[in-house]
Design a protein around this motif. Sequence first.
Motif, PDB file in Angstrom:
ATOM      1  N   SER A  93       0.829  -1.208   0.000  1.00 34.42           N
ATOM      2  CA  SER A  93       0.000   0.000   0.000  1.00 34.42           C
ATOM      3  C   SER A  93       0.861   1.256   0.000  1.00 34.42           C
ATOM      4  CB  SER A  93      -0.928   0.017   1.209  1.00 34.42           C
ATOM      5  OG  SER A  93      -1.862  -1.033   1.124  1.00 34.42           O
ATOM      6  N   VAL A  94       1.947   1.234   0.752  1.00 38.50           N
ATOM      7  CA  VAL A  94       2.863   2.379   0.786  1.00 38.50           C
ATOM      8  C   VAL A  94       3.411   2.640  -0.612  1.00 38.50           C
ATOM      9  CG1 VAL A  94       5.117   3.185   1.615  1.00 38.50           C
ATOM     10  CG2 VAL A  94       3.510   2.126   3.218  1.00 38.50           C
ATOM     11  N   TYR A  95       3.903   1.605  -1.273  1.00 37.00           N
ATOM     12  CA  TYR A  95       4.478   1.782  -2.610  1.00 37.00           C
ATOM     13  C   TYR A  95       3.420   2.134  -3.647  1.00 37.00           C
ATOM     14  CZ  TYR A  95       9.139   0.511  -1.169  1.00 37.00           C
ATOM     15  OH  TYR A  95      10.374   0.522  -0.572  1.00 37.00           O
ATOM     16  N   LEU A  96       2.210   1.594  -3.524  1.00 38.90           N
ATOM     17  CA  LEU A  96       1.140   1.926  -4.451  1.00 38.90           C
ATOM     18  C   LEU A  96       0.793   3.409  -4.354  1.00 38.90           C
ATOM     19  CD1 LEU A  96      -1.028   0.943  -6.478  1.00 38.90           C
ATOM     20  CD2 LEU A  96      -2.523   0.586  -4.509  1.00 38.90           C
ATOM     21  N   LEU A  97       0.601   3.897  -3.128  1.00 43.35           N
ATOM     22  CA  LEU A  97       0.299   5.320  -2.934  1.00 43.35           C
ATOM     23  C   LEU A  97       1.457   6.205  -3.389  1.00 43.35           C
ATOM     24  CD1 LEU A  97      -1.515   5.299   0.522  1.00 43.35           C
ATOM     25  CD2 LEU A  97      -2.533   5.689  -1.727  1.00 43.35           C
ATOM     26  N   MET A  98       2.685   5.769  -3.126  1.00 46.34           N
ATOM     27  CA  MET A  98       3.856   6.537  -3.528  1.00 46.34           C
ATOM     28  C   MET A  98       3.911   6.651  -5.060  1.00 46.34           C
ATOM     29  SD  MET A  98       7.795   6.043  -2.276  1.00 46.34           S
ATOM     30  CE  MET A  98       8.226   4.750  -3.419  1.00 46.34           C
ATOM     31  N   ASN A  99       3.647   5.553  -5.757  1.00 47.11           N
ATOM     32  CA  ASN A  99       3.676   5.574  -7.224  1.00 47.11           C
ATOM     33  C   ASN A  99       2.555   6.423  -7.805  1.00 47.11           C
ATOM     34  OD1 ASN A  99       5.965   4.011  -7.448  1.00 47.11           O
ATOM     35  ND2 ASN A  99       4.818   2.091  -7.464  1.00 47.11           N
ATOM     36  N   ARG A 100       1.445   6.549  -7.079  1.00 45.83           N
ATOM     37  CA  ARG A 100       0.328   7.387  -7.522  1.00 45.83           C
ATOM     38  C   ARG A 100       0.542   8.861  -7.175  1.00 45.83           C
ATOM     39  NH1 ARG A 100      -4.955   3.964  -5.505  1.00 45.83           N
ATOM     40  NH2 ARG A 100      -4.824   2.309  -7.058  1.00 45.83           N
ATOM     41  N   GLY A 101       1.602   9.159  -6.439  1.00 46.07           N
ATOM     42  CA  GLY A 101       1.872  10.526  -6.031  1.00 46.07           C
ATOM     43  C   GLY A 101       1.046  10.954  -4.829  1.00 46.07           C
ATOM     44  N   GLN A 102       0.520  10.000  -4.075  1.00 43.25           N
ATOM     45  CA  GLN A 102      -0.334  10.285  -2.927  1.00 43.25           C
ATOM     46  C   GLN A 102       0.359  10.017  -1.597  1.00 43.25           C
ATOM     47  OE1 GLN A 102      -3.610   7.693  -3.814  1.00 43.25           O
ATOM     48  NE2 GLN A 102      -4.494   9.099  -5.286  1.00 43.25           N
ATOM     49  N   PHE A 103       1.652   9.781  -1.639  1.00 42.93           N
ATOM     50  CA  PHE A 103       2.436   9.485  -0.439  1.00 42.93           C
ATOM     51  C   PHE A 103       3.831  10.042  -0.663  1.00 42.93           C
ATOM     52  CE2 PHE A 103       4.772   6.716   2.525  1.00 42.93           C
ATOM     53  CZ  PHE A 103       3.957   6.811   3.642  1.00 42.93           C
ATOM     54  N   PRO A 104       4.505  10.475   0.401  1.00 37.93           N
ATOM     55  CA  PRO A 104       5.861  11.027   0.235  1.00 37.93           C
ATOM     56  C   PRO A 104       6.815  10.031  -0.443  1.00 37.93           C
ATOM     57  CG  PRO A 104       5.059  11.432   2.457  1.00 37.93           C
ATOM     58  CD  PRO A 104       4.069  10.528   1.806  1.00 37.93           C
ATOM     59  N   LYS A 105       7.673  10.565  -1.275  1.00 31.61           N
ATOM     60  CA  LYS A 105       8.675   9.736  -1.958  1.00 31.61           C
ATOM     61  C   LYS A 105       9.748   9.301  -0.976  1.00 31.61           C
ATOM     62  CE  LYS A 105       7.225  10.057  -6.238  1.00 31.61           C
ATOM     63  NZ  LYS A 105       6.737   8.893  -6.947  1.00 31.61           N
ATOM     64  N   SER A 106      10.290   8.140  -1.229  1.00 33.51           N
ATOM     65  CA  SER A 106      11.390   7.639  -0.396  1.00 33.51           C
ATOM     66  C   SER A 106      12.684   8.326  -0.796  1.00 33.51           C
ATOM     67  CB  SER A 106      11.522   6.121  -0.569  1.00 33.51           C
ATOM     68  OG  SER A 106      11.760   5.795  -1.916  1.00 33.51           O
ATOM     69  N   VAL A 107      13.661   8.261   0.103  1.00 28.95           N
ATOM     70  CA  VAL A 107      14.994   8.785  -0.186  1.00 28.95           C
ATOM     71  C   VAL A 107      15.964   7.611  -0.191  1.00 28.95           C
ATOM     72  CG1 VAL A 107      14.603  11.096   0.705  1.00 28.95           C
ATOM     73  CG2 VAL A 107      15.375   9.341   2.249  1.00 28.95           C
ATOM     74  N   LYS A 108      16.861   7.626  -1.131  1.00 23.28           N
ATOM     75  CA  LYS A 108      17.832   6.538  -1.261  1.00 23.28           C
ATOM     76  C   LYS A 108      18.908   6.685  -0.194  1.00 23.28           C
ATOM     77  CE  LYS A 108      19.944   3.987  -4.986  1.00 23.28           C
ATOM     78  NZ  LYS A 108      19.016   2.890  -5.059  1.00 23.28           N
ATOM     79  N   LEU A 109      19.115   5.607   0.571  1.00 24.95           N
ATOM     80  CA  LEU A 109      20.116   5.621   1.631  1.00 24.95           C
ATOM     81  C   LEU A 109      21.408   4.933   1.201  1.00 24.95           C
ATOM     82  CD1 LEU A 109      17.771   4.675   4.598  1.00 24.95           C
ATOM     83  CD2 LEU A 109      18.485   6.951   3.854  1.00 24.95           C
ATOM     84  N   SER A 110      21.272   3.910   0.407  1.00 30.60           N
ATOM     85  CA  SER A 110      22.424   3.189  -0.124  1.00 30.60           C
ATOM     86  C   SER A 110      21.976   2.482  -1.391  1.00 30.60           C
ATOM     87  CB  SER A 110      22.965   2.186   0.906  1.00 30.60           C
ATOM     88  OG  SER A 110      22.050   1.123   1.078  1.00 30.60           O
ATOM     89  N   LEU A 111      22.788   1.604  -1.883  1.00 25.58           N
ATOM     90  CA  LEU A 111      22.476   0.905  -3.119  1.00 25.58           C
ATOM     91  C   LEU A 111      21.146   0.159  -3.033  1.00 25.58           C
ATOM     92  CD1 LEU A 111      23.900   0.724  -5.790  1.00 25.58           C
ATOM     93  CD2 LEU A 111      24.974  -1.396  -5.035  1.00 25.58           C
ATOM     94  N   ARG A 112      20.883  -0.451  -1.873  1.00 21.38           N
ATOM     95  CA  ARG A 112      19.680  -1.272  -1.733  1.00 21.38           C
ATOM     96  C   ARG A 112      18.775  -0.859  -0.576  1.00 21.38           C
ATOM     97  NH1 ARG A 112      21.317  -7.456  -2.128  1.00 21.38           N
ATOM     98  NH2 ARG A 112      19.232  -7.488  -1.277  1.00 21.38           N
ATOM     99  N   ALA A 113      18.941   0.330  -0.061  1.00 23.34           N
ATOM    100  CA  ALA A 113      18.136   0.761   1.086  1.00 23.34           C
ATOM    101  C   ALA A 113      17.494   2.119   0.833  1.00 23.34           C
ATOM    102  CB  ALA A 113      19.011   0.836   2.334  1.00 23.34           C
ATOM    103  N   VAL A 114      16.233   2.237   1.240  1.00 24.01           N
ATOM    104  CA  VAL A 114      15.521   3.507   1.162  1.00 24.01           C
ATOM    105  C   VAL A 114      14.881   3.801   2.511  1.00 24.01           C
ATOM    106  CG1 VAL A 114      15.033   3.323  -1.311  1.00 24.01           C
ATOM    107  CG2 VAL A 114      13.356   2.492   0.344  1.00 24.01           C
ATOM    108  N   GLY A 115      14.505   5.037   2.690  1.00 23.25           N
ATOM    109  CA  GLY A 115      13.812   5.444   3.903  1.00 23.25           C
ATOM    110  C   GLY A 115      12.941   6.641   3.583  1.00 23.25           C
ATOM    111  N   TRP A 116      12.201   7.090   4.580  1.00 20.50           N
ATOM    112  CA  TRP A 116      11.322   8.239   4.425  1.00 20.50           C
ATOM    113  C   TRP A 116      11.635   9.246   5.510  1.00 20.50           C
ATOM    114  CZ3 TRP A 116      10.166   3.396   3.018  1.00 20.50           C
ATOM    115  CH2 TRP A 116       9.526   3.208   1.799  1.00 20.50           C
ATOM    116  N   ARG A 117      11.532  10.523   5.172  1.00 19.12           N
ATOM    117  CA  ARG A 117      11.753  11.586   6.166  1.00 19.12           C
ATOM    118  C   ARG A 117      10.592  11.560   7.159  1.00 19.12           C
ATOM    119  NH1 ARG A 117      13.354  13.721   1.307  1.00 19.12           N
ATOM    120  NH2 ARG A 117      15.519  14.406   1.259  1.00 19.12           N
ATOM    121  N   GLU A 118      10.922  11.502   8.438  1.00 16.61           N
ATOM    122  CA  GLU A 118       9.909  11.435   9.480  1.00 16.61           C
ATOM    123  C   GLU A 118       8.951  12.620   9.396  1.00 16.61           C
ATOM    124  OE1 GLU A 118       9.792  10.490  14.205  1.00 16.61           O
ATOM    125  OE2 GLU A 118      11.336  11.885  13.523  1.00 16.61           O
ATOM    126  N   SER A 119       9.483  13.802   9.124  1.00 16.42           N
ATOM    127  CA  SER A 119       8.647  15.000   9.053  1.00 16.42           C
ATOM    128  C   SER A 119       7.607  14.884   7.936  1.00 16.42           C
ATOM    129  CB  SER A 119       9.510  16.241   8.843  1.00 16.42           C
ATOM    130  OG  SER A 119      10.258  16.130   7.646  1.00 16.42           O
TER     131      SER A 119
END
Length: 68
Positions: free
Chosen positions: A29-55
């Motif tokens: 659901s997180v990725y579906l909403l993100m791809n639809r532009g209805q959820f904050p985009k993730s930020v790349k942390l490393s080659l295989r890791a992503v995260g989201w800004r808490e704010s």
Amino acid sequence: MKANTQPPATARILRLPEVAARIGMSRSSVYLLMNRGQFPKSVKLSLRAVGWRESEIDEWANSRPSAA
């Protein structure tokens, strides 16, 4: 005279399990909403890791209508 200024808030990055727990949604659901532009985009942390800004997650959650 110095203005009352607060130190900048610590920018915290949340990984997917914590994001999903905070908003009560599954990984897909997180990725579906993100791809639809209805959820904050993730930020790349490393080659295989992503995260989201808490704010951004908090802001998104507060903008949602309550279930009450």
